[in-house]
Write a protein that holds these residues in place. Structure first.
Motif, PDB file in Angstrom:
ATOM      1  N   TRP A 160       5.392   7.150 -14.396  1.00  0.00           N
ATOM      2  CA  TRP A 160       4.696   6.124 -13.603  1.00  0.00           C
ATOM      3  C   TRP A 160       4.482   6.606 -12.177  1.00  0.00           C
ATOM      4  O   TRP A 160       3.454   6.327 -11.557  1.00  0.00           O
ATOM      5  CB  TRP A 160       5.497   4.819 -13.619  1.00  0.00           C
TER       6      TRP A 160
ATOM      7  N   LYS B 219       1.496   8.534  -7.835  1.00  0.00           N
ATOM      8  CA  LYS B 219       1.795   7.774  -6.619  1.00  0.00           C
ATOM      9  C   LYS B 219       2.275   8.733  -5.540  1.00  0.00           C
ATOM     10  O   LYS B 219       2.864   9.775  -5.835  1.00  0.00           O
ATOM     11  CB  LYS B 219       2.892   6.726  -6.887  1.00  0.00           C
ATOM     12  N   SER B 220       2.052   8.329  -4.267  1.00  0.00           N
ATOM     13  CA  SER B 220       2.591   9.127  -3.179  1.00  0.00           C
ATOM     14  C   SER B 220       3.714   8.384  -2.459  1.00  0.00           C
ATOM     15  O   SER B 220       4.662   8.996  -1.977  1.00  0.00           O
ATOM     16  CB  SER B 220       1.488   9.491  -2.181  1.00  0.00           C
ATOM     17  N   GLU B 221       3.583   7.053  -2.414  1.00  0.00           N
ATOM     18  CA  GLU B 221       4.597   6.231  -1.751  1.00  0.00           C
ATOM     19  C   GLU B 221       4.757   4.936  -2.510  1.00  0.00           C
ATOM     20  O   GLU B 221       3.770   4.273  -2.817  1.00  0.00           O
ATOM     21  CB  GLU B 221       4.125   5.868  -0.328  1.00  0.00           C
ATOM     22  N   VAL B 222       5.996   4.570  -2.778  1.00  0.00           N
ATOM     23  CA  VAL B 222       6.245   3.266  -3.398  1.00  0.00           C
ATOM     24  C   VAL B 222       7.490   2.682  -2.740  1.00  0.00           C
ATOM     25  O   VAL B 222       8.185   3.378  -1.998  1.00  0.00           O
ATOM     26  CB  VAL B 222       6.462   3.369  -4.933  1.00  0.00           C
ATOM     27  N   THR B 223       7.792   1.445  -3.017  1.00  0.00           N
ATOM     28  CA  THR B 223       8.997   0.839  -2.446  1.00  0.00           C
ATOM     29  C   THR B 223      10.146   0.951  -3.451  1.00  0.00           C
ATOM     30  O   THR B 223       9.929   1.174  -4.643  1.00  0.00           O
ATOM     31  CB  THR B 223       8.771  -0.638  -2.122  1.00  0.00           C
TER      32      THR B 223
ATOM     33  N   GLU C 105      -0.131  -4.261   4.312  1.00  0.00           N
ATOM     34  CA  GLU C 105      -0.116  -2.814   4.493  1.00  0.00           C
ATOM     35  C   GLU C 105      -0.263  -2.102   3.161  1.00  0.00           C
ATOM     36  O   GLU C 105       0.379  -2.467   2.177  1.00  0.00           O
ATOM     37  CB  GLU C 105       1.210  -2.401   5.160  1.00  0.00           C
TER      38      GLU C 105
ATOM     39  N   TYR D  30      -2.074   1.645  -2.522  1.00  0.00           N
ATOM     40  CA  TYR D  30      -0.875   1.003  -3.080  1.00  0.00           C
ATOM     41  C   TYR D  30      -0.305   0.070  -2.030  1.00  0.00           C
ATOM     42  O   TYR D  30      -0.055   0.474  -0.904  1.00  0.00           O
ATOM     43  CB  TYR D  30       0.160   2.068  -3.479  1.00  0.00           C
TER      44      TYR D  30
ATOM     45  N   GLY E 273       0.786  -2.083  -6.816  1.00  0.00           N
ATOM     46  CA  GLY E 273       1.875  -2.671  -6.033  1.00  0.00           C
ATOM     47  C   GLY E 273       1.585  -4.120  -5.702  1.00  0.00           C
ATOM     48  O   GLY E 273       1.957  -4.591  -4.618  1.00  0.00           O
TER      49      GLY E 273
ATOM     50  N   ASN F 263       4.290  -6.341  -4.297  1.00  0.00           N
ATOM     51  CA  ASN F 263       4.618  -6.228  -2.875  1.00  0.00           C
ATOM     52  C   ASN F 263       3.675  -7.059  -2.012  1.00  0.00           C
ATOM     53  O   ASN F 263       4.006  -7.407  -0.874  1.00  0.00           O
ATOM     54  CB  ASN F 263       4.544  -4.767  -2.426  1.00  0.00           C
TER      55      ASN F 263
ATOM     56  N   ILE G 179      10.265   3.867  -0.112  1.00  0.00           N
ATOM     57  CA  ILE G 179      10.451   3.094   1.121  1.00  0.00           C
ATOM     58  C   ILE G 179      11.444   1.996   0.835  1.00  0.00           C
ATOM     59  O   ILE G 179      11.234   1.162  -0.051  1.00  0.00           O
ATOM     60  CB  ILE G 179       9.118   2.474   1.562  1.00  0.00           C
TER      61      ILE G 179
ATOM     62  N   SER H 127      -0.712   1.989   1.321  1.00  0.00           N
ATOM     63  CA  SER H 127      -0.524   3.418   1.509  1.00  0.00           C
ATOM     64  C   SER H 127      -1.603   4.125   0.692  1.00  0.00           C
ATOM     65  O   SER H 127      -1.821   3.798  -0.480  1.00  0.00           O
ATOM     66  CB  SER H 127       0.873   3.825   1.026  1.00  0.00           C
TER      67      SER H 127
ATOM     68  N   ASP I  27       9.811  -1.421  -6.251  1.00  0.00           N
ATOM     69  CA  ASP I  27       8.906  -0.995  -7.324  1.00  0.00           C
ATOM     70  C   ASP I  27       9.669  -0.156  -8.351  1.00  0.00           C
ATOM     71  O   ASP I  27       9.505  -0.330  -9.557  1.00  0.00           O
ATOM     72  CB  ASP I  27       7.746  -0.165  -6.755  1.00  0.00           C
TER      73      ASP I  27
ATOM     74  N   ARG J 112      11.802  -2.380 -10.394  1.00  0.00           N
ATOM     75  CA  ARG J 112      11.035  -3.223 -11.335  1.00  0.00           C
ATOM     76  C   ARG J 112      10.618  -2.400 -12.553  1.00  0.00           C
ATOM     77  O   ARG J 112      10.790  -2.835 -13.700  1.00  0.00           O
ATOM     78  CB  ARG J 112       9.804  -3.772 -10.632  1.00  0.00           C
TER      79      ARG J 112
ATOM     80  N   LEU K  47       2.267  -1.847   0.076  1.00  0.00           N
ATOM     81  CA  LEU K  47       3.678  -1.739   0.428  1.00  0.00           C
ATOM     82  C   LEU K  47       4.213  -3.090   0.914  1.00  0.00           C
ATOM     83  O   LEU K  47       5.366  -3.445   0.686  1.00  0.00           O
ATOM     84  CB  LEU K  47       3.874  -0.686   1.523  1.00  0.00           C
TER      85      LEU K  47
END
Lengths: 97, 458
Positions: A59, A63-67, B126, B120, B279, B282, A11, B128, A70, A73, B122
């Protein structure tokens, strides 16, 4: 929990949130560019970029979604272990340029 | 005028263990819209593979050990034995009967939504969960801790046990090397040694149970060696592990000596780390390697996010986690937040004799440079030791210079129940003279508490 067959979504924060699948080649290219920017040899830059990418993918494996921050980093943390200068450059290039 | 943001939930609780479930059940009961998320098994460690199954197993093995010694009371114990699969079945039954273990419906019946998956962050509001986005006005992080890979040389070449996987095998090991001597390690060592396993316990400190007063470790090291054949290795560090046959070859250093031993299995108990890969950056939540940073009200650096349980400190006990959960449930919506006095939470080890401690230990007093008085009463001074034919243990009380009780340690049968008297004494700032004047039942183990208090009266 994401498994190896799942594509991890990245994201990108901004005025409009953009969600894209993780692109290995893009990450490798950005890390390689940071390494060459601090005058690491080309071959070493390429190998370093691949090693760091493997660690980032490890890593991401659960996970399914990260920014995108992230990814940056984690990549910077792993890159700093190999080359402190390249890691700093990778983490801070937005502020620098 | 700014539009009020509409969230999916009033509260999202991440983690359904001792602290998370306490918060979620309390807040849901008060009418808030709550979501509970767990990445593994609902109910958390304590209900599924921690306190409940371990203590149920200890109940059986303590009874087995006590009965084996029954011949001196005139009992015939020659054919006494055990059935290991039946023992495991009893353990599983205790887990099922707890209600919350692996029971998502238990929480849904309490009026909350549940989700399975790793949460996690975001953004600060929020998360996920398996690509499902959930928003909430407030969050509680109660993800607990997990076992990281030990850093021992050669660890990747062997299969090692953790506190979670110790009883995965269908038969007990003939020999076991336990790394670490904290409460859980001692409980597992006790269980297996009672069932006939040759147990080695390796501890870096100079006595086992390093977080307890040194008298506890010194007394029990001798007792476990004499009664259960345990090999206690203090000032010991594991240097290398390697597979050998079906077992593990372990090289360890004790002082300036290097020795080795071959065992069936090795159990690591000191490699617990908080689960913080959520996360948190975030969400603007500060954390360190030992856990999420919280203030006295269990609030993180993000005002709308709280944390409780072993994610804030991996050495937190279940009762402390539950206390923190109750605290968070109050502080989430109360105008005046409260803090908990965690020094009143007893620390219990359910072996036989049981070990219980509350308040300050001798080591704590030394670190704080407190002037104290201490009294230790061996169980042999209590009449009950005669009728039970048991003398291994003691009661130790610590008071300050004004005679107010500030700490206590008990090693005795039923220490877990006896310690509550000391908890109450500390909570009420009771003086040793008042405690010494309290009538205690003749032939109860608690008489030792009265005697210890009497020794401190000037």
């Amino acid at each position: 929990m994401a498994d190896s067959s799942n594509v991890v979504m990245i994201i990108k924060a901004g005025k409009k949130q953009v969600v894209k699948p993780f692109e290995r080649a893009k990450l490798i290219a950005s890390i390689e560019a940071s390494c060459t920017s601090v005058s690491l040899p080309v071959g070493m830059s390429r190998d370093t970029a691949r090693d760091v990418c493997v660690k980032v993918e490890k890593w991401l494996s659960d996970k399914s979604e990260v920014t995108s921050e992230d990814i940056r980093r984690i990549a910077a943390q792993q890159l700093t272990r190999i080359s402190a200068e390249a890691g700093y450059f990778y983490a801070n290039y937005k502020q620098m340029f | 005028m700014a539009r009020k943001i509409k969230f999916d939930y009033d509260l999202i609780v991440i983690g359904s263990g001792a602290s998370g479930s306490t918060v979620a059940l309390t807040v849901a009961h008060n009418g808030k819209k709550v979501a509970l998320i767990d990445g593994g098994v609902f109910g958390g460690e304590s209900a599924n593979w921690g306190d409940v199954p371990r203590t149920a197993t200890l109940e059986a093995t303590n009874l087995y050990y006590a009965t084996k010694r029954g011949s001196r009371f005139g009992l015939r114990t020659g054919t006494l034995g055990y059935n290991y699969p039946a023992l495991l079945a009893w353990r599983d039954k205790s887990v099922r009967r707890s209600g919350s273990a692996d029971n998502r419906k238990f929480y849904e019946a309490a009026g909350m939504d549940t989700f399975v998956g790793d949460a996690y962050f975001l953004t600060p509001h929020e998360i996920s969960v398996n690509r499902k986005r959930l928003t909430a006005q407030k969050f509680v992080i109660a993800t607990g801790s997990h076992f990281a890979s030990p850093g021992t040389y050669g660890i990747e070449t062997i299969k090692y046990k953790t506190l979670r996987t110790m009883f995965d095998d269908k038969r007990i090991p003939r020999s076991l090397f336990v790394v670490g001597s904290g409460p859980e390690a001692i409980e597992y060592a006790n269980i297996l040694a009672t069932l006939g396993t040759k147990v080695y316990v390796a501890e870096k400190s100079d006595h086992i149970l390093p977080d307890y007063d040194h008298e506890v470790g010194e007394l029990l090291a001798d007792y476990y060696h004499d009664s259960l054949g345990m090999v206690i290795l203090t000032k010991t560090q594991v240097a290398e592990v390697a597979p050998k046959g079906l077992g593990v070859h372990i090289t360890y250093r004790r002082g300036n000596l290097t020795k080795s031993v071959q065992v069936d299995s090795i159990l690591y108990t000191d490699n617990r780390v908080p689960t913080i890969d959520l996360g948190l950056e975030n969400a603007t939540v500060d954390y360190a390697t030992n856990g999420i940073k919280v203030d006295d009200n269990m609030r993180t650096s993000a005002r709308h996010i709280f944390a409780a349980g072993s994610v804030t400190n991996h050495s937190v006990s279940t009762q402390t986690a539950m206390l923190q959960g109750r605290l968070v449930a109050h502080n989430l919506y109360a105008k005046t937040p409260i803090t908990a006095n965690e020094s009143l939470v007893p620390r219990i080890i359910f072996v036989d004799p049981a070990i219980a401690s509350v308040g300050l230990t001798e080591s704590d007093c030394l670190k704080r440079d407190l002037a104290t008085n201490q009294a230790l009463v061996p169980l042999s001074q209590v009449a009950r030791s005669n009728t039970s034919d048991f003398t291994t243990g003691f009661v130790k009380l610590i008071s300050n210079k004004k005679g107010i009780i500030i700490g206590g340690t008990i090693v005795a049968p039923h220490a877990a129940e006896m310690i509550q008297e000391v908890c109450l004494a500390i909570a009420e700032n009771m003086t040793v003279s008042k405690l010494a004047r309290m009538p205690h039942a003749f032939l109860s183990w608690s008489e030792a508490i009265r005697i210890a208090a009497g020794k401190l009266v000037k």
